[in-house]
Scaffold this motif. Structure first.
Motif, PDB file in Angstrom:
ATOM      1  N   SER A  93     -15.892  17.886 -11.510  1.00  0.00           N
ATOM      2  CA  SER A  93     -16.054  18.107 -10.078  1.00  0.00           C
ATOM      3  C   SER A  93     -17.379  17.552  -9.573  1.00  0.00           C
ATOM      4  O   SER A  93     -18.412  17.642 -10.252  1.00  0.00           O
ATOM      5  CB  SER A  93     -15.992  19.611  -9.769  1.00  0.00           C
ATOM      6  OG  SER A  93     -16.277  19.857  -8.402  1.00  0.00           O
ATOM      7  N   ASN A  94     -17.338  16.995  -8.376  1.00  0.00           N
ATOM      8  CA  ASN A  94     -18.566  16.572  -7.699  1.00  0.00           C
ATOM      9  C   ASN A  94     -19.093  17.655  -6.767  1.00  0.00           C
ATOM     10  O   ASN A  94     -20.020  17.419  -5.983  1.00  0.00           O
ATOM     11  CB  ASN A  94     -18.350  15.265  -6.933  1.00  0.00           C
ATOM     12  CG  ASN A  94     -17.350  15.403  -5.786  1.00  0.00           C
ATOM     13  OD1 ASN A  94     -16.855  16.488  -5.492  1.00  0.00           O
ATOM     14  ND2 ASN A  94     -17.050  14.294  -5.122  1.00  0.00           N
ATOM     15  N   GLY A  95     -18.469  18.840  -6.812  1.00  0.00           N
ATOM     16  CA  GLY A  95     -18.906  19.952  -5.982  1.00  0.00           C
ATOM     17  C   GLY A  95     -18.349  19.941  -4.572  1.00  0.00           C
ATOM     18  O   GLY A  95     -18.785  20.713  -3.713  1.00  0.00           O
ATOM     19  N   ARG A  96     -17.332  19.086  -4.317  1.00  0.00           N
ATOM     20  CA  ARG A  96     -16.750  18.978  -2.993  1.00  0.00           C
ATOM     21  C   ARG A  96     -15.229  19.135  -3.060  1.00  0.00           C
ATOM     22  O   ARG A  96     -14.627  18.872  -4.100  1.00  0.00           O
ATOM     23  CB  ARG A  96     -17.078  17.620  -2.359  1.00  0.00           C
ATOM     24  CG  ARG A  96     -18.563  17.293  -2.303  1.00  0.00           C
ATOM     25  CD  ARG A  96     -18.760  15.862  -1.846  1.00  0.00           C
ATOM     26  NE  ARG A  96     -20.144  15.409  -2.003  1.00  0.00           N
ATOM     27  CZ  ARG A  96     -20.535  14.156  -1.906  1.00  0.00           C
ATOM     28  NH1 ARG A  96     -19.640  13.198  -1.642  1.00  0.00           N
ATOM     29  NH2 ARG A  96     -21.801  13.829  -2.061  1.00  0.00           N
ATOM     30  N   ALA A  97     -14.646  19.519  -1.927  1.00  0.00           N
ATOM     31  CA  ALA A  97     -13.192  19.650  -1.832  1.00  0.00           C
ATOM     32  C   ALA A  97     -12.688  18.827  -0.656  1.00  0.00           C
ATOM     33  O   ALA A  97     -13.427  18.551   0.293  1.00  0.00           O
ATOM     34  CB  ALA A  97     -12.785  21.106  -1.661  1.00  0.00           C
ATOM     35  N   LEU A  98     -11.424  18.444  -0.728  1.00  0.00           N
ATOM     36  CA  LEU A  98     -10.791  17.646   0.318  1.00  0.00           C
ATOM     37  C   LEU A  98      -9.401  18.186   0.601  1.00  0.00           C
ATOM     38  O   LEU A  98      -8.597  18.354  -0.318  1.00  0.00           O
ATOM     39  CB  LEU A  98     -10.697  16.178  -0.110  1.00  0.00           C
ATOM     40  CG  LEU A  98     -10.029  15.225   0.885  1.00  0.00           C
ATOM     41  CD1 LEU A  98     -10.909  15.035   2.120  1.00  0.00           C
ATOM     42  CD2 LEU A  98      -9.733  13.876   0.228  1.00  0.00           C
ATOM     43  N   LEU A  99      -9.129  18.458   1.874  1.00  0.00           N
ATOM     44  CA  LEU A  99      -7.786  18.819   2.323  1.00  0.00           C
ATOM     45  C   LEU A  99      -7.088  17.563   2.806  1.00  0.00           C
ATOM     46  O   LEU A  99      -7.602  16.862   3.682  1.00  0.00           O
ATOM     47  CB  LEU A  99      -7.875  19.832   3.469  1.00  0.00           C
ATOM     48  CG  LEU A  99      -6.564  20.123   4.207  1.00  0.00           C
ATOM     49  CD1 LEU A  99      -5.567  20.824   3.301  1.00  0.00           C
ATOM     50  CD2 LEU A  99      -6.839  20.949   5.478  1.00  0.00           C
ATOM     51  N   SER A 100      -5.908  17.259   2.255  1.00  0.00           N
ATOM     52  CA  SER A 100      -5.098  16.139   2.719  1.00  0.00           C
ATOM     53  C   SER A 100      -3.933  16.671   3.538  1.00  0.00           C
ATOM     54  O   SER A 100      -3.194  17.554   3.088  1.00  0.00           O
ATOM     55  CB  SER A 100      -4.587  15.297   1.548  1.00  0.00           C
ATOM     56  OG  SER A 100      -3.898  14.157   2.025  1.00  0.00           O
ATOM     57  N   ILE A 101      -3.782  16.116   4.753  1.00  0.00           N
ATOM     58  CA  ILE A 101      -2.724  16.532   5.680  1.00  0.00           C
ATOM     59  C   ILE A 101      -1.777  15.348   5.869  1.00  0.00           C
ATOM     60  O   ILE A 101      -2.044  14.445   6.669  1.00  0.00           O
ATOM     61  CB  ILE A 101      -3.302  16.964   7.031  1.00  0.00           C
ATOM     62  CG1 ILE A 101      -4.417  18.007   6.854  1.00  0.00           C
ATOM     63  CG2 ILE A 101      -2.190  17.510   7.927  1.00  0.00           C
ATOM     64  CD1 ILE A 101      -5.145  18.351   8.144  1.00  0.00           C
ATOM     65  N   PRO A 102      -0.675  15.299   5.130  1.00  0.00           N
ATOM     66  CA  PRO A 102       0.257  14.172   5.282  1.00  0.00           C
ATOM     67  C   PRO A 102       0.912  14.154   6.653  1.00  0.00           C
ATOM     68  O   PRO A 102       1.024  15.180   7.340  1.00  0.00           O
ATOM     69  CB  PRO A 102       1.295  14.429   4.180  1.00  0.00           C
ATOM     70  CG  PRO A 102       0.634  15.373   3.225  1.00  0.00           C
ATOM     71  CD  PRO A 102      -0.264  16.211   4.071  1.00  0.00           C
ATOM     72  N   GLY A 103       1.363  12.965   7.027  1.00  0.00           N
ATOM     73  CA  GLY A 103       2.102  12.809   8.271  1.00  0.00           C
ATOM     74  C   GLY A 103       3.600  12.833   8.049  1.00  0.00           C
ATOM     75  O   GLY A 103       4.089  13.261   7.010  1.00  0.00           O
ATOM     76  N   GLY A 104       4.315  12.333   9.060  1.00  0.00           N
ATOM     77  CA  GLY A 104       5.772  12.326   9.036  1.00  0.00           C
ATOM     78  C   GLY A 104       6.363  12.634  10.395  1.00  0.00           C
ATOM     79  O   GLY A 104       7.430  13.228  10.493  1.00  0.00           O
ATOM     80  N   ALA A 105       5.650  12.241  11.462  1.00  0.00           N
ATOM     81  CA  ALA A 105       6.149  12.374  12.832  1.00  0.00           C
ATOM     82  C   ALA A 105       6.410  13.821  13.231  1.00  0.00           C
ATOM     83  O   ALA A 105       7.213  14.077  14.131  1.00  0.00           O
ATOM     84  CB  ALA A 105       7.413  11.524  13.039  1.00  0.00           C
ATOM     85  N   TYR A 106       5.741  14.779  12.590  1.00  0.00           N
ATOM     86  CA  TYR A 106       6.016  16.205  12.801  1.00  0.00           C
ATOM     87  C   TYR A 106       7.497  16.496  12.558  1.00  0.00           C
ATOM     88  O   TYR A 106       8.052  17.468  13.088  1.00  0.00           O
ATOM     89  CB  TYR A 106       5.609  16.658  14.206  1.00  0.00           C
ATOM     90  CG  TYR A 106       4.124  16.883  14.398  1.00  0.00           C
ATOM     91  CD1 TYR A 106       3.406  17.714  13.538  1.00  0.00           C
ATOM     92  CD2 TYR A 106       3.436  16.283  15.454  1.00  0.00           C
ATOM     93  CE1 TYR A 106       2.044  17.935  13.720  1.00  0.00           C
ATOM     94  CE2 TYR A 106       2.071  16.496  15.646  1.00  0.00           C
ATOM     95  CZ  TYR A 106       1.382  17.326  14.767  1.00  0.00           C
ATOM     96  OH  TYR A 106       0.029  17.544  14.948  1.00  0.00           O
ATOM     97  N   THR A 107       8.140  15.635  11.748  1.00  0.00           N
ATOM     98  CA  THR A 107       9.565  15.757  11.452  1.00  0.00           C
ATOM     99  C   THR A 107       9.799  15.991   9.965  1.00  0.00           C
ATOM    100  O   THR A 107      10.818  16.536   9.558  1.00  0.00           O
ATOM    101  CB  THR A 107      10.300  14.476  11.896  1.00  0.00           C
ATOM    102  OG1 THR A 107      10.029  14.244  13.283  1.00  0.00           O
ATOM    103  CG2 THR A 107      11.794  14.578  11.704  1.00  0.00           C
ATOM    104  N   PHE A 108       8.845  15.571   9.142  1.00  0.00           N
ATOM    105  CA  PHE A 108       8.832  15.830   7.703  1.00  0.00           C
ATOM    106  C   PHE A 108       7.385  15.691   7.253  1.00  0.00           C
ATOM    107  O   PHE A 108       6.508  15.326   8.039  1.00  0.00           O
ATOM    108  CB  PHE A 108       9.758  14.866   6.943  1.00  0.00           C
ATOM    109  CG  PHE A 108       9.437  13.406   7.141  1.00  0.00           C
ATOM    110  CD1 PHE A 108       8.546  12.744   6.306  1.00  0.00           C
ATOM    111  CD2 PHE A 108      10.044  12.672   8.160  1.00  0.00           C
ATOM    112  CE1 PHE A 108       8.252  11.403   6.487  1.00  0.00           C
ATOM    113  CE2 PHE A 108       9.747  11.324   8.354  1.00  0.00           C
ATOM    114  CZ  PHE A 108       8.847  10.695   7.513  1.00  0.00           C
TER     115      PHE A 108
END
Length: 328
Positions: A93-108
């Motif tokens: 770990s580098n001591g950091r976190a990342l949230l990934s928010i995928p797309g999909g046209a708010y449809t998937f």
């Protein structure tokens, strides 16, 4: 994690929004499959640890599962009544976190190119990565325009609550959003303190403001002709009021508290025009907020982390260097 996106990816789905609207409504399809061949659900996704966002029950009501075609690709996740975080841990770990928010046209939710692939790229750089499967506003939820933001706020809080468990600094939690997930990321960056749900537990006392935000080919405008029509319709409905449009136009809500923002877009994006990123750039500049924009000549839409031999494939390294400056 070595799962790779196929040569077609999901860009064709978003470029053909009218067709996607028909498919996502559960239309009956006859004859040969209507989908390009996409990879199966990656093993890394199946095996990843899961953290439920709302262990004591999802806020709101009205959820209705939608019928989907039998050959709907399983990497395009739908019918989300229990939003989750998938956890991907680095070797060191580098001591950091990342949230990934995928797309999909708010449809998937596009969990491969904007989830697993992002986790692979960023865990290699020491980040503990959390991929969000957020609720889709057009699956019957009440207050549909608030549902994705409820999940995004809660996700940042849950990630901070688990900092000691996974070994990173709770103050060093960044986020990245793609396409419609970029709209959600921009909404989180500007609306992290918006009271969109009643606090449930001690986790909700934590700050929902990400330390830094990346928006990759994001939907920013929710009005024609700049917006992506499918994304705007799924979030706001067919005839939203002017007040609702303004509420979910994140560039209108940039303030001195908006975190630093990193923007990426391809100039040949036919689904979500690059003007969306330019709108956000101008709003951030007007508020004197730190912002960096990378416009690539080619890449179209939905390229995820991109192929490393292409210009658009350079953004993860540029993003990592930018994070080093803003989260040192």
């Amino acid at each position: 994690m070595h799962a790779k996106q196929g040569p077609i990816g999901r860009r064709g789905f978003l470029a053909g929004a009218a067709g996607l609207a028909t498919l996502s409504a559960g239309a009956t399809m006859a004859g040969a499959t209507q989908f390009p061949k996409l990879p199966p659900m990656p093993r890394a996704w199946i095996d990843a640890e899961q953290i439920p966002l709302w262990p004591n029950g999802t806020p709101g009501g009205g959820y209705t599962a939608r019928e989907v075609p039998a050959d709907w690709p399983d990497i395009m996740v739908r019918n989300i009544d229990k939003p989750m975080l998938r956890v991907f841990r680095p070797e060191k770990s580098n001591g950091r976190a990342l949230l990934s928010i995928p797309g999909g046209a708010y449809t998937f939710v596009s969990i491969l190119n904007e989830g697993v692939d992002v986790a692979r790229a960023m865990t290699a750089r020491g980040y503990t990565v959390f991929v969000l499967t957020h609720r889709l506003p057009d699956e019957g939820w009440s207050s549909r325009e608030d549902v994705p933001l409820q999940d995004a706020q809660r996700a940042i809080r849950v990630i901070r609550a688990n900092a000691a468990r996974y070994g990173y600094d709770p103050a060093k939690v960044a986020a990245v959003g793609f396409s419609a997930g970029g709209h959600l990321g921009a909404t989180l960056a500007t609306g992290f303190a918006e009271p969109v749900y009643a606090p449930r537990d001690a986790t909700d006392a934590l700050d929902a403001r990400p330390a830094a935000m990346a928006l990759i080919y994001p939907v920013i405008s929710v009005t024609a002709p700049v917006t992506h029509g499918e994304s705007a319709m799924r979030l706001l409905g067919n005839a939203p009021s002017a007040e609702l449009v303004a509420k979910r136009s994140p560039a209108l809500h940039v303030t001195a508290q908006t975190p630093p923002v990193f923007l990426v877009h391809a100039l040949d994006d036919k689904a979500v025009p690059a003007e969306n990123s330019m709108i956000m750039l101008r709003a951030l500049q007007a508020a004197n907020r730190p912002v960096e924009l990378h416009l690539f000549e080619a890449g179209n839409h939905g390229f995820g982390v991109g192929r490393p031999e292409t210009p658009a494939g350079q953004w993860p390294a540029l993003f990592a260097a930018w994070l080093d400056r803003h989260m040192a």
